[in-house]
Design a protein around this motif. Structure first.
Motif, PDB file in Angstrom:
ATOM      1  N   ALA A  53      -8.146 -12.997   5.515  1.00 18.76           N
ATOM      2  CA  ALA A  53      -6.791 -11.722   5.830  1.00 18.76           C
ATOM      3  C   ALA A  53      -6.258 -11.747   6.736  1.00 18.76           C
ATOM      4  N   PRO A  54      -7.194 -10.852   7.494  1.00 20.23           N
ATOM      5  CA  PRO A  54      -7.072 -10.300   9.067  1.00 20.23           C
ATOM      6  C   PRO A  54      -6.083 -11.061  10.167  1.00 20.23           C
ATOM      7  N   HIS A  55      -6.624 -12.518   9.680  1.00 16.86           N
ATOM      8  CA  HIS A  55      -6.275 -13.163   9.868  1.00 16.86           C
ATOM      9  C   HIS A  55      -4.814 -14.191  10.260  1.00 16.86           C
ATOM     10  N   VAL A  56      -4.229 -14.043   9.158  1.00 11.68           N
ATOM     11  CA  VAL A  56      -3.119 -14.806   8.165  1.00 11.68           C
ATOM     12  C   VAL A  56      -2.784 -13.542   7.962  1.00 11.68           C
ATOM     13  N   LEU A  57      -2.768 -12.449   7.759  1.00  7.15           N
ATOM     14  CA  LEU A  57      -1.753 -11.690   7.049  1.00  7.15           C
ATOM     15  C   LEU A  57      -1.730 -10.477   8.352  1.00  7.15           C
ATOM     16  N   LEU A  58      -0.756 -11.706   9.161  1.00  3.88           N
ATOM     17  CA  LEU A  58      -0.363 -10.638  10.182  1.00  3.88           C
ATOM     18  C   LEU A  58       0.909  -9.514  10.600  1.00  3.88           C
ATOM     19  N   SER A  59       1.586  -9.857   9.174  1.00  2.96           N
ATOM     20  CA  SER A  59       3.282  -8.884   8.863  1.00  2.96           C
ATOM     21  C   SER A  59       3.498  -8.070   8.446  1.00  2.96           C
ATOM     22  N   PRO A  60       3.926  -6.802   8.604  1.00  2.00           N
ATOM     23  CA  PRO A  60       4.224  -5.923   7.593  1.00  2.00           C
ATOM     24  C   PRO A  60       4.310  -5.561   6.258  1.00  2.00           C
ATOM     25  N   VAL A  61       4.248  -6.857   6.006  1.00  2.00           N
ATOM     26  CA  VAL A  61       4.862  -6.507   4.303  1.00  2.00           C
ATOM     27  C   VAL A  61       3.330  -6.643   3.551  1.00  2.00           C
ATOM     28  N   SER A  62       3.803  -6.031   2.146  1.00  2.00           N
ATOM     29  CA  SER A  62       2.755  -5.839   1.691  1.00  2.00           C
ATOM     30  C   SER A  62       3.559  -5.789   0.243  1.00  2.00           C
ATOM     31  N   GLY A  63       2.237  -6.224  -0.756  1.00  2.00           N
ATOM     32  CA  GLY A  63       2.742  -5.824  -1.935  1.00  2.00           C
ATOM     33  C   GLY A  63       1.722  -6.946  -3.518  1.00  2.00           C
ATOM     34  N   THR A  64       2.351  -7.006  -4.367  1.00  2.00           N
ATOM     35  CA  THR A  64       0.902  -8.144  -5.741  1.00  2.00           C
ATOM     36  C   THR A  64       1.691  -8.965  -5.587  1.00  2.00           C
ATOM     37  N   MET A  65       0.500 -10.252  -5.798  1.00  2.00           N
ATOM     38  CA  MET A  65       0.998 -10.887  -6.388  1.00  2.00           C
ATOM     39  C   MET A  65      -0.266 -11.274  -7.625  1.00  2.00           C
ATOM     40  N   GLN A  66       0.687 -12.148  -8.807  1.00  2.00           N
ATOM     41  CA  GLN A  66      -0.513 -11.870 -10.127  1.00  2.00           C
ATOM     42  C   GLN A  66      -0.066 -13.765 -10.225  1.00  2.00           C
ATOM     43  N   ILE A  67      -1.253 -14.788 -10.169  1.00  2.00           N
ATOM     44  CA  ILE A  67      -1.153 -15.709  -9.922  1.00  2.00           C
ATOM     45  C   ILE A  67      -1.939 -16.347 -11.560  1.00  2.00           C
ATOM     46  N   ASP A  68      -0.813 -17.358 -12.500  1.00  2.00           N
ATOM     47  CA  ASP A  68      -1.236 -17.811 -13.172  1.00  2.00           C
ATOM     48  C   ASP A  68      -1.723 -19.041 -13.448  1.00  2.00           C
ATOM     49  N   ARG A 110     -10.045 -11.073 -10.926  1.00  2.91           N
ATOM     50  CA  ARG A 110      -9.489 -11.572 -12.043  1.00  2.91           C
ATOM     51  C   ARG A 110      -8.897 -10.447 -13.364  1.00  2.91           C
ATOM     52  N   ASN A 111      -7.944  -9.877 -12.805  1.00  2.00           N
ATOM     53  CA  ASN A 111      -7.260  -8.705 -13.736  1.00  2.00           C
ATOM     54  C   ASN A 111      -5.496  -9.574 -13.894  1.00  2.00           C
ATOM     55  N   ARG A 112      -4.795  -9.574 -15.033  1.00  2.00           N
ATOM     56  CA  ARG A 112      -3.659  -9.605 -15.486  1.00  2.00           C
ATOM     57  C   ARG A 112      -2.952  -8.038 -15.050  1.00  2.00           C
ATOM     58  N   GLY A 113      -1.851  -7.129 -14.193  1.00  2.00           N
ATOM     59  CA  GLY A 113      -1.941  -5.931 -14.268  1.00  2.00           C
ATOM     60  C   GLY A 113      -0.399  -6.269 -13.544  1.00  2.00           C
ATOM     61  N   PRO A 114       0.765  -5.086 -12.832  1.00  2.00           N
ATOM     62  CA  PRO A 114       2.041  -5.543 -12.603  1.00  2.00           C
ATOM     63  C   PRO A 114       1.867  -5.617 -10.909  1.00  2.00           C
ATOM     64  N   ALA A 115       2.500  -6.563 -11.162  1.00  2.00           N
ATOM     65  CA  ALA A 115       2.576  -7.504  -9.815  1.00  2.00           C
ATOM     66  C   ALA A 115       4.824  -7.868  -9.437  1.00  2.00           C
ATOM     67  N   ASP A 116       4.113  -8.057  -8.152  1.00  2.00           N
ATOM     68  CA  ASP A 116       5.374  -7.811  -7.347  1.00  2.00           C
ATOM     69  C   ASP A 116       6.510  -9.384  -7.724  1.00  2.00           C
ATOM     70  N   ALA A 117       5.707  -9.777  -8.508  1.00  2.00           N
ATOM     71  CA  ALA A 117       5.879 -12.188  -7.838  1.00  2.00           C
ATOM     72  C   ALA A 117       4.753 -12.027  -8.272  1.00  2.00           C
ATOM     73  N   ILE A 118       5.462 -12.840  -9.814  1.00  2.00           N
ATOM     74  CA  ILE A 118       3.767 -13.795 -10.538  1.00  2.00           C
ATOM     75  C   ILE A 118       3.897 -15.580 -10.316  1.00  2.00           C
ATOM     76  N   TRP A 119       3.193 -16.222 -10.011  1.00  2.00           N
ATOM     77  CA  TRP A 119       3.354 -17.849  -9.859  1.00  2.00           C
ATOM     78  C   TRP A 119       2.947 -19.011 -10.609  1.00  2.00           C
ATOM     79  N   TYR A 120       2.737 -19.270 -11.160  1.00  2.00           N
ATOM     80  CA  TYR A 120       2.888 -20.083 -12.228  1.00  2.00           C
ATOM     81  C   TYR A 120       2.564 -21.458 -11.958  1.00  2.00           C
ATOM     82  N   THR A 121       1.385 -21.598 -12.228  1.00  2.00           N
ATOM     83  CA  THR A 121       0.968 -23.449 -11.643  1.00  2.00           C
ATOM     84  C   THR A 121      -0.460 -23.656 -12.443  1.00  2.00           C
ATOM     85  N   SER A 122      -0.826 -24.673 -12.791  1.00  2.00           N
ATOM     86  CA  SER A 122      -1.936 -25.630 -13.298  1.00  2.00           C
ATOM     87  C   SER A 122      -2.924 -25.543 -12.361  1.00  2.00           C
ATOM     88  N   GLU A 123      -4.140 -25.422 -13.094  1.00  2.00           N
ATOM     89  CA  GLU A 123      -5.146 -25.604 -12.611  1.00  2.00           C
ATOM     90  C   GLU A 123      -5.734 -26.466 -11.327  1.00  2.00           C
TER      91      GLU A 123
END
Length: 126
Positions: free
Chosen positions: A16-31, A54-67
């Motif tokens: 994360a320290p090398h990838v998340l350089l922008s000031p963006v923050s939030g929560t994403m759920q990946i299903d 490995r939880n569900r919860g309030p999220a700013d975004a949800i991404w649905y995809t297959s394993e």
């Protein structure tokens, strides 16, 4: 859940320290679905850090995809944006989080930085 996917999620905090350089923050759920079963991952992104559970919860975004597709993404054999555009996966919510998260996926095998290729070509001309 494949071993590649497990390793991918385990590696996120260290990367994360090398990838998340922008000031963006939030929560994403990946299903991730397989048949009738769905595995949930909750990813909290903030500048320079990421928390994964490995939880569900309030999220700013949800991404649905297959394993299966997610396994191809974490091994560089598929591209996240292309999968959404081809309707192989779906996304709802803050698209900026999706665009930020996709930076964690590796490039396809054999991909080379075009700048390095250009430097090699210039070196051959000398």
């Amino acid at each position: 859940m494949t071993e590649a996917t497990e390793r991918f999620f385990e590696s996120l905090p260290a990367r994360a320290p090398h990838v998340l350089l922008s000031p963006v923050s939030g929560t994403m759920q990946i299903d991730l679905s397989r048949g009738t079963r769905t595995v949930h991952w909750l990813v909290h992104l903030r500048p320079g850090a990421i928390e994964v559970s490995r939880n569900r919860g309030p999220a700013d975004a949800i991404w649905y995809t297959s394993e299966e597709l997610f396994d191809r993404l974490v091994t560089g054999r598929a591209q996240a944006i292309s999968s959404v555009l081809r309707n192989e996966s779906s996304f709802s919510g803050d698209v900026v989080l999706f665009l930020l998260f996709r930076r964690f996926f590796p490039d396809p095998p054999g991909t080379r930085d075009p700048r390095q290729v250009a430097r090699e070509q210039v070196g051959r001309l000398r």
